[in-house]
Design a protein around this motif. Structure first.
Motif, PDB file in Angstrom:
ATOM      1  N   ASP A   1     -50.239  16.816 -24.830  1.00 15.39           N
ATOM      2  CA  ASP A   1     -50.924  17.292 -26.031  1.00 15.39           C
ATOM      3  C   ASP A   1     -51.549  18.666 -25.796  1.00 15.39           C
ATOM      4  O   ASP A   1     -51.533  19.524 -26.682  1.00 15.39           O
ATOM      5  CB  ASP A   1     -51.999  16.298 -26.465  1.00 15.39           C
TER       6      ASP A   1
ATOM      7  N   ARG B   1     -48.740  21.179 -25.916  1.00 12.78           N
ATOM      8  CA  ARG B   1     -48.282  21.365 -27.304  1.00 12.78           C
ATOM      9  C   ARG B   1     -49.251  22.245 -28.084  1.00 12.78           C
ATOM     10  O   ARG B   1     -48.850  23.135 -28.834  1.00 12.78           O
ATOM     11  CB  ARG B   1     -48.133  20.020 -27.997  1.00 12.78           C
ATOM     12  N   HIS B   2     -50.546  21.981 -27.902  1.00 16.77           N
ATOM     13  CA  HIS B   2     -51.558  22.765 -28.597  1.00 16.77           C
ATOM     14  C   HIS B   2     -51.488  24.230 -28.157  1.00 16.77           C
ATOM     15  O   HIS B   2     -51.558  25.145 -28.988  1.00 16.77           O
ATOM     16  CB  HIS B   2     -52.951  22.185 -28.324  1.00 16.77           C
TER      17      HIS B   2
END
Length: 124
Positions: free
Chosen positions: A87, A90-91
Motif C-alpha cells: 500500500d 502504491r501510494h
C-alpha cells in the motif's frame, strides 16, 4: 494394439524443468533448476513465486526492490500504523503520477500564458 505398462516412477515422463541445470554467472559449476528457483524465492515476499501475472492482455512481471536502511525504517513505521509495504508503494506511485501531471499542467500553463479565452468565440 499393445501398450507398455509403466511399473516404476522413474519410467514416468518428467516435466521439462526436472533435471535441467543452469550455468550460474560467477559460480564455478552448474546448479539444478530447482536450486535456482529456491534461491530466487528468498527474495520474494511470503515465499511467493516469480511468475508473471496477466493484467489486461499483457503479462506483467512482479516488482520487487531492496529498501535502503531509511526506506526500511519508513516502511516499519508505516507498518506499525497498519499500512502494508504494498500500500505504501502504491501510494508513492500515485503521488509520482500526480506530480508528473502537475508538471505537465504547469508547462502548458506557461506555454499558453498569453492566450485569452475571452477573445475566443463561444463554442456553443
Amino acid at each position: 494394439m499393445t501398450t507398455k505398462r509403466r511399473t516404476a516412477a522413474s519410467d514416468a515422463p518428467r516435466p521439462a524443468s526436472v533435471g535441467r541445470s543452469t550455468k550460474v554467472a560467477g559460480r564455478g559449476g552448474r546448479v539444478s533448476h530447482g536450486q535456482v528457483e529456491a534461491r530466487a524465492s528468498r527474495y520474494l515476499p511470503s515465499g511467493g513465486t516469480a511468475e508473471a501475472t496477466v493484467v489486461g492482455e499483457k503479462k506483467v512481471a512482479p516488482v520487487s526492490f531492496r529498501p535502503t536502511v531509511d526506506e526500511r525504517r519508513v516502511l516499519d513505521e508505516l507498518g506499525a500504523e497498519g499500512v502494508t509495504a504494498s500500500d505504501a508503494l502504491r501510494h508513492g506511485l500515485r503521488l509520482l503520477v500526480q506530480e508528473r501531471w502537475l508538471e505537465r499542467a504547469r508547462a502548458d500553463m506557461l506555454a499558453h500564458r498569453d492566450e485569452n479565452l475571452n477573445d475566443e468565440p463561444d463554442a456553443w
